[in-house]
Design an enzyme around this catalytic site. Structure first.
Site, mmCIF file in Angstrom:
data_model
loop_
_atom_site.group_PDB
_atom_site.id
_atom_site.type_symbol
_atom_site.label_atom_id
_atom_site.label_comp_id
_atom_site.label_asym_id
_atom_site.label_seq_id
_atom_site.Cartn_x
_atom_site.Cartn_y
_atom_site.Cartn_z
ATOM 1 N N LYS A 161 -9.086 -2.278 4.716
ATOM 2 C CA LYS A 161 -9.146 -2.719 3.315
ATOM 3 C C LYS A 161 -8.216 -3.905 3.071
ATOM 4 O O LYS A 161 -8.569 -4.848 2.374
ATOM 5 C CB LYS A 161 -8.686 -1.574 2.398
ATOM 6 C CG LYS A 161 -9.766 -0.609 2.023
ATOM 7 C CD LYS A 161 -9.334 0.257 0.838
ATOM 8 C CE LYS A 161 -8.420 1.391 1.254
ATOM 9 N NZ LYS A 161 -9.122 2.625 1.586
ATOM 10 N N ASP A 220 -15.972 2.015 5.062
ATOM 11 C CA ASP A 220 -14.821 2.867 4.767
ATOM 12 C C ASP A 220 -15.103 3.776 3.577
ATOM 13 O O ASP A 220 -14.764 4.957 3.601
ATOM 14 C CB ASP A 220 -13.587 2.019 4.481
ATOM 15 C CG ASP A 220 -12.402 2.900 4.132
ATOM 16 O OD1 ASP A 220 -11.972 3.649 5.021
ATOM 17 O OD2 ASP A 220 -11.953 2.880 2.972
ATOM 18 N N ARG A 247 -15.392 12.172 5.185
ATOM 19 C CA ARG A 247 -14.187 12.848 5.679
ATOM 20 C C ARG A 247 -13.606 13.761 4.612
ATOM 21 O O ARG A 247 -13.133 14.854 4.908
ATOM 22 C CB ARG A 247 -13.141 11.825 6.121
ATOM 23 C CG ARG A 247 -13.508 11.135 7.441
ATOM 24 C CD ARG A 247 -12.623 9.926 7.702
ATOM 25 N NE ARG A 247 -11.222 10.273 7.732
ATOM 26 C CZ ARG A 247 -10.231 9.453 7.369
ATOM 27 N NH1 ARG A 247 -10.489 8.247 6.934
ATOM 28 N NH2 ARG A 247 -8.982 9.870 7.429
ATOM 29 N N SER A 266 -8.720 3.072 8.036
ATOM 30 C CA SER A 266 -9.174 3.018 6.649
ATOM 31 C C SER A 266 -8.267 2.113 5.809
ATOM 32 O O SER A 266 -8.734 1.255 5.061
ATOM 33 C CB SER A 266 -9.202 4.442 6.084
ATOM 34 O OG SER A 266 -9.432 4.423 4.691
ATOM 35 N N HIS A 310 0.833 -1.196 0.000
ATOM 36 C CA HIS A 310 0.000 0.000 0.000
ATOM 37 C C HIS A 310 0.868 1.247 0.000
ATOM 38 O O HIS A 310 1.890 1.288 0.675
ATOM 39 C CB HIS A 310 -0.899 0.009 1.241
ATOM 40 C CG HIS A 310 -1.762 1.224 1.324
ATOM 41 N ND1 HIS A 310 -1.354 2.364 1.952
ATOM 42 C CD2 HIS A 310 -2.992 1.474 0.818
ATOM 43 C CE1 HIS A 310 -2.317 3.286 1.834
ATOM 44 N NE2 HIS A 310 -3.305 2.762 1.159
#
Lengths: 441, 441
Positions: free
Chosen positions: A195, A169, A176, A191, A90
């Protein structure tokens, strides 16, 4: 708004007030409020107020873990049906961050499956899905069974997140985003991690960008987020490591979906090898192999040798082509990709590059791409610390206009004094589960 | 949510982020966002996030003034059509706070018109409208022309706020109430002052309650709010003074709408005169007369003499009766009011009263009143600092149950050591406009 559930307006108001006053929200409360928010029975104004209170008061580790668990529970989990260790990777979002396209087939070529769930471009940062889809024919909207099948068959796949994964999310992030409540490390970590866990990874390497072009500007903030990501991931019994990388200038030499697809292709094929990109690619890939612990006694040097062999042998590139083909593209389409024509932005006087505004370059690349020309964006010619003579190109606008080339020049700050080049890797943080697997090295 | 107005989702998001990061919102931006919020084209979640950011970051004086002006501009202003100075009085909300019912006719009897706009009970605190309506026949939903006519004719009136006044405030207050964003001094001041200016007052005395039973618990917070109220009011060229009064125990001897109506009647008629209530009544009434500056060279003693004469002569009481009659009640209904039957809460042992929980007493009184018995609530017999012998009544439940009398006893904290009684007046704050009118005293 009264509803039949536990989390009614009055209960939620008291939770908001407690967080506002510095208190904690318990695990069952996070579950209730996330569930109510997901099914649409929670007042969005109350949720926005809670998110802003979280920005100021923070979430402790237990709260972050509870929110992560609640977010995972809001949807399905993917069962990849793969025996053995599956990796994901990520990035917190950068400019010229072509790493994922390269690292995914590279690590797969070393024998560890990579099932990568990616996102779209956000703000000034690029998105891996957009880069992959710049290759004609490639699809990223894989349903979970197809995603798992490609990973099983090819060893890697890159997919958009299924709608059935972490719906809480998606909804919370949209809220947000419009309410100015993104910058909370606890909310960010929940968040990201939710995932990755829901998508079935056994080990995750997080690339936390840090600097003026990142969502986390300072090193201390990046380090805190890194530690939270590791701690939360390990609480779910997954292995984690974090690489903190510099985002005070674009990472790789090109910015733009199609240009980055070309850059990844050429890097994997051995045609071109940007040293900054290579350093981040090899650092992250080595951490991924470490997490997988294929060979627990392998030294870091042995892992790097393994990566170099996968590249030089062409195995990494062939794995990339196989993945593209499995996702609907063709070798020919990939190899036919070429950049649009370009305009140079030149130095107005002699000097050393002191700064490159990554945010402006990211936004400019998005603007150029919006004109519809394929393989468009920005190519960087000079780096922070480089010397530029008057009239020498600093960067190129690809597929854009001369006016854009002019504004591109404004993103470079030149000075008369020599400055040091920036190191692309700031530091790395490993979890205890990761360390324990490689303690003998 | 896109809308044709300047204040779209993106603009509002940037304002929220600016406030979150400690920046200022400009006057035209406050106007745009309040206007969009009032007409329903602003995302409530964004507004809630902004309100929470205001709780943490505060509003400076210019921002508070801009928000006040924007709130006034969201609706109509009342033109009372009265030549000369018109007063209003505001309380931040207390328990056993019978001051308004007494002060309004008292000041009017001294020759200065009082046009008081009041609110309902909120949380544990009582509301002046509920107290006035406890007198059979009395109406408080006066339309602006009737309100003005009664003030012109009788010299005073007490009315609910017209729906056409400050609609932005009603909407914003409802949002803040459910999103835990009430405690922001800037938002509180803008809410209070906008109502008073829109309702047409030339001078306003604010009673800021301070202590465990108040919405502002600490003296420093009360002082800051007091100064903001004065500064904002004066920016609109109205005169202002603030009395900070103690709310660590109920102010007057009774708590409950009907009981307080009786207390006000008896006080004005000279039948009963609780010393704590008298001190706050005369302090506030004297400040109101000072603001009006009928006689700029009058000393405070002369003003107090004037108030005492209005009371002892029966003029204040007759003004009260006239106001009640003008608002639909009768002298007979007023004079027939009597308390329901009561149960005593007695001291379990000898001791000094160290504390009285005003919040619990306020909530208990609301609970008793909810049973539907008229003129019900709580009567306080012992005050902080008083000595109570075992079995002696501390307080009485009026119109309630023995079980309620038992829980009433729990709101009193007794100790063996002597403690000092609390002074009901903490301090007073005058504006410069108010001071300049009485500088020669």
């Amino acid at each position: 708004m009264q509803n039949p559930y536990f989390m009614n307006t009055e209960t939620m108001r008291r939770l908001v007030e407690r967080k506002r006053d510095g208190g904690r929200i318990a695990a069952d409360e996070w579950h209730e409020l996330v569930a109510a928010f997901t099914r649409g029975t929670l007042d969005e104004a109350q949720m926005a107020a809670l998110a802003m209170a979280c920005v100021f008061r923070g979430l402790d580790l237990d709260e972050t873990i509870a929110l992560t668990a609640a977010t995972i529970d809001s949807g399905e989990r993917i069962d990849l049906g793969i025996d053995g260790f599956v990796l994901d990777k990520h990035s917190s979002g950068g400019v010229g961050d072509t790493v994922s396209l390269i690292v995914v087939p590279l690590v797969a070529a070393c024998g560890v499956p990579v099932a990568k769930v990616s996102g779209r471009a956000l703000g000034h940062t690029g998105g891996t899905l957009d880069k992959l889809e710049a290759i004609p024919g490639v699809r990223t909207d894989l349903d979970p069974p197809s995603f798992a099948a490609i990973v099983r068959e090819i060893g890697c796949a890159i997919s958009a997140q299924s709608d059935r994964l972490v719906p809480a999310d998606r909804k919370l992030y949209a809220l947000r985003d419009r309410t100015g409540t993104v910058p909370s490390p606890g909310l960010i970590a929940a968040s990201i991690v939710s995932k990755k866990i829901a998508a079935g990874a056994d080990g995750i390497v997080y690339d936390v960008k840090c600097g003026r072009g990142a969502f986390v500007p300072d090193a201390a903030g990046a380090r805190a987020l890194a530690q939270t990501l590791v701690d939360v991931t390990e609480r779910f019994e997954r292995r984690a490591a974090v690489v903190i990388s510099d985002m005070n200038e674009p990472l790789g030499p090109v910015v733009g979906a199609g240009l980055e697809a070309i850059e990844a292709r050429d890097f994997l094929r051995g045609d071109r090898c940007d040293p900054r990109l290579r350093e981040v690619v090899t650092t992250i890939a080595a951490r991924m192999l470490e997490l997988a612990a294929l060979d627990p006694i392998a030294s870091t040097d042995a892992l790097l040798d393994r990566l170099a062999a996968a590249l030089s042998s062409g195995r990494a590139y062939e794995r990339f082509v196989a993945m593209i083909e499995a996702q609907g593209g063709t070798r020919n389409a990939l190899e036919s990709l070429g950049p649009a024509s370009s305009f140079a932005s030149t130095a107005a006087e002699d000097g050393y590059v002191r700064g490159i505004d990554a945010v402006s370059i990211g936004e400019l690349a998005r603007e150029i791409e919006a004109r519809g020309v394929p393989c468009a964006g920005v190519r960087i010619a000079k780096r922070i610390g480089d010397r530029a003579e008057r009239g020498e190109p600093l960067a190129f606008i690809v597929g854009g206009t001369e006016a854009q080339a002019h504004s591109l020049a404004g993103t470079f700050e030149l000075g008369t004094e020599r400055v040091a080049p920036r190191q692309p890797i700031v530091e790395t943080v490993s979890g205890s589960l990761a360390r324990s697997t490689s303690a003998t090295r």
